[in-house]
Write a protein that holds these residues in place. Sequence first.
Motif, PDB file in Angstrom:
ATOM      1  N   SER A 195     -44.402 -16.028  60.369  1.00 10.66           N
ATOM      2  CA  SER A 195     -43.074 -16.616  60.569  1.00 10.66           C
ATOM      3  C   SER A 195     -42.000 -15.547  60.693  1.00 10.66           C
ATOM      4  O   SER A 195     -41.074 -15.656  61.498  1.00 10.66           O
ATOM      5  N   ARG A 196     -42.129 -14.489  59.904  1.00 11.15           N
ATOM      6  CA  ARG A 196     -41.173 -13.387  59.978  1.00 11.15           C
ATOM      7  C   ARG A 196     -41.251 -12.683  61.325  1.00 11.15           C
ATOM      8  O   ARG A 196     -40.221 -12.355  61.940  1.00 11.15           O
ATOM      9  N   LEU A 197     -42.461 -12.453  61.802  1.00  9.20           N
ATOM     10  CA  LEU A 197     -42.635 -11.828  63.107  1.00  9.20           C
ATOM     11  C   LEU A 197     -41.982 -12.666  64.199  1.00  9.20           C
ATOM     12  O   LEU A 197     -41.235 -12.155  65.042  1.00  9.20           O
ATOM     13  N   VAL A 198     -42.240 -13.963  64.180  1.00  7.50           N
ATOM     14  CA  VAL A 198     -41.680 -14.854  65.198  1.00  7.50           C
ATOM     15  C   VAL A 198     -40.158 -14.899  65.096  1.00  7.50           C
ATOM     16  O   VAL A 198     -39.449 -14.889  66.112  1.00  7.50           O
ATOM     17  N   HIS A 243     -47.390  -3.445  57.333  1.00 12.45           N
ATOM     18  CA  HIS A 243     -46.811  -4.760  57.624  1.00 12.45           C
ATOM     19  C   HIS A 243     -45.298  -4.669  57.790  1.00 12.45           C
ATOM     20  O   HIS A 243     -44.534  -4.944  56.855  1.00 12.45           O
ATOM     21  N   PRO A 244     -44.812  -4.328  59.000  1.00  6.59           N
ATOM     22  CA  PRO A 244     -43.369  -4.324  59.229  1.00  6.59           C
ATOM     23  C   PRO A 244     -42.771  -5.719  59.173  1.00  6.59           C
ATOM     24  O   PRO A 244     -41.550  -5.878  59.086  1.00  6.59           O
ATOM     25  N   GLU A 245     -43.632  -6.737  59.231  1.00  6.94           N
ATOM     26  CA  GLU A 245     -43.155  -8.133  59.200  1.00  6.94           C
ATOM     27  C   GLU A 245     -43.090  -8.701  57.784  1.00  6.94           C
ATOM     28  O   GLU A 245     -42.862  -9.920  57.618  1.00  6.94           O
ATOM     29  N   ASP A 246     -43.241  -7.877  56.760  1.00  5.91           N
ATOM     30  CA  ASP A 246     -43.049  -8.330  55.384  1.00  5.91           C
ATOM     31  C   ASP A 246     -41.638  -8.906  55.261  1.00  5.91           C
ATOM     32  O   ASP A 246     -40.658  -8.211  55.555  1.00  5.91           O
ATOM     33  N   PHE A 279     -45.640  -5.989  48.216  1.00  2.51           N
ATOM     34  CA  PHE A 279     -46.529  -5.101  48.930  1.00  2.51           C
ATOM     35  C   PHE A 279     -46.500  -3.705  48.325  1.00  2.51           C
ATOM     36  O   PHE A 279     -45.497  -3.273  47.756  1.00  2.51           O
ATOM     37  N   ALA A 280     -47.604  -2.980  48.474  1.00  4.08           N
ATOM     38  CA  ALA A 280     -47.600  -1.554  48.150  1.00  4.08           C
ATOM     39  C   ALA A 280     -46.719  -0.827  49.168  1.00  4.08           C
ATOM     40  O   ALA A 280     -46.530  -1.295  50.296  1.00  4.08           O
ATOM     41  N   ARG A 281     -46.187   0.322  48.778  1.00  4.66           N
ATOM     42  CA  ARG A 281     -45.316   1.084  49.676  1.00  4.66           C
ATOM     43  C   ARG A 281     -45.715   2.556  49.649  1.00  4.66           C
ATOM     44  O   ARG A 281     -46.046   3.093  48.605  1.00  4.66           O
TER      45      ARG A 281
END
Length: 247
Positions: free
Chosen positions: A35-38, A219-222, A155-157
């Motif tokens: 959903s974030r990507l879209v 995951h850039p879409e996080d 998320f891990a970073r």
Amino acid sequence: MSTRPTGRPRLFVSNVVSSRVGAHEFHHLVTLLSSRLVEVASRDWEVTWAFAQDEGVRATVSRAREADAVVLLGGEDVSPDLYGATTGYPGESRHHHGGDLAQIAVVRDAVRRRSPLLGICRGAQIINVALGGTLVQDLQVPGHRTETLLQDLNFARHGLVVDRTRRLSRAILDTEVHSAHHQAIDRLGESLLLTATAPDGSVEAVEHTSAPVYGVQWHPEDPASDPGPLGALLDHLRIVTRERVAA
């Protein structure tokens, strides 16, 4: 460049499967990421999406060909028989063999047609497997995932070591990336170049030598991340789409 009546380029987003019985928390996470990507992509693209396992090879490739660019998103582990490995490894998830085959076909078709494609997390791994590469089945290096991800969505970073001579490096911002994976690219597939690694040496980004086909492991879409890094990757797809039309 083909367009819809809005004049915007068309982006096809390929997910693996539409439902996950008995895996509600994981499905919720994948849905949030999709959903974030879209949401971010829809600012500049006309976006369509579908599920590779549900639709199969022919329909998935057809949808990809109708678009100006494709994004392959994350999900379960790639079926190990597709890269010469076996089942029974630590952390093994479900496999969606039909979805794997459909997305592999999309990658190979994109390479043949020199069509823009971006793979994210599992999508990057699919690119590698499609081109004859292998995967690390269970990454034993800390810092790439958190054990509580499905509960707290944290998320891990970690940072990146980027080869700034690569084309994709223009779209990789100098920032921490958000990571959630237990598998990774091992031996690179045919005609793939290493673009970025994690500080521990794990493969984080690859690109094709001649086709505009790119993969990032993070995951850039996080939804908890700044949209800038995702926007930069999508802008890169738009640029190479225009370049393809002009060539």
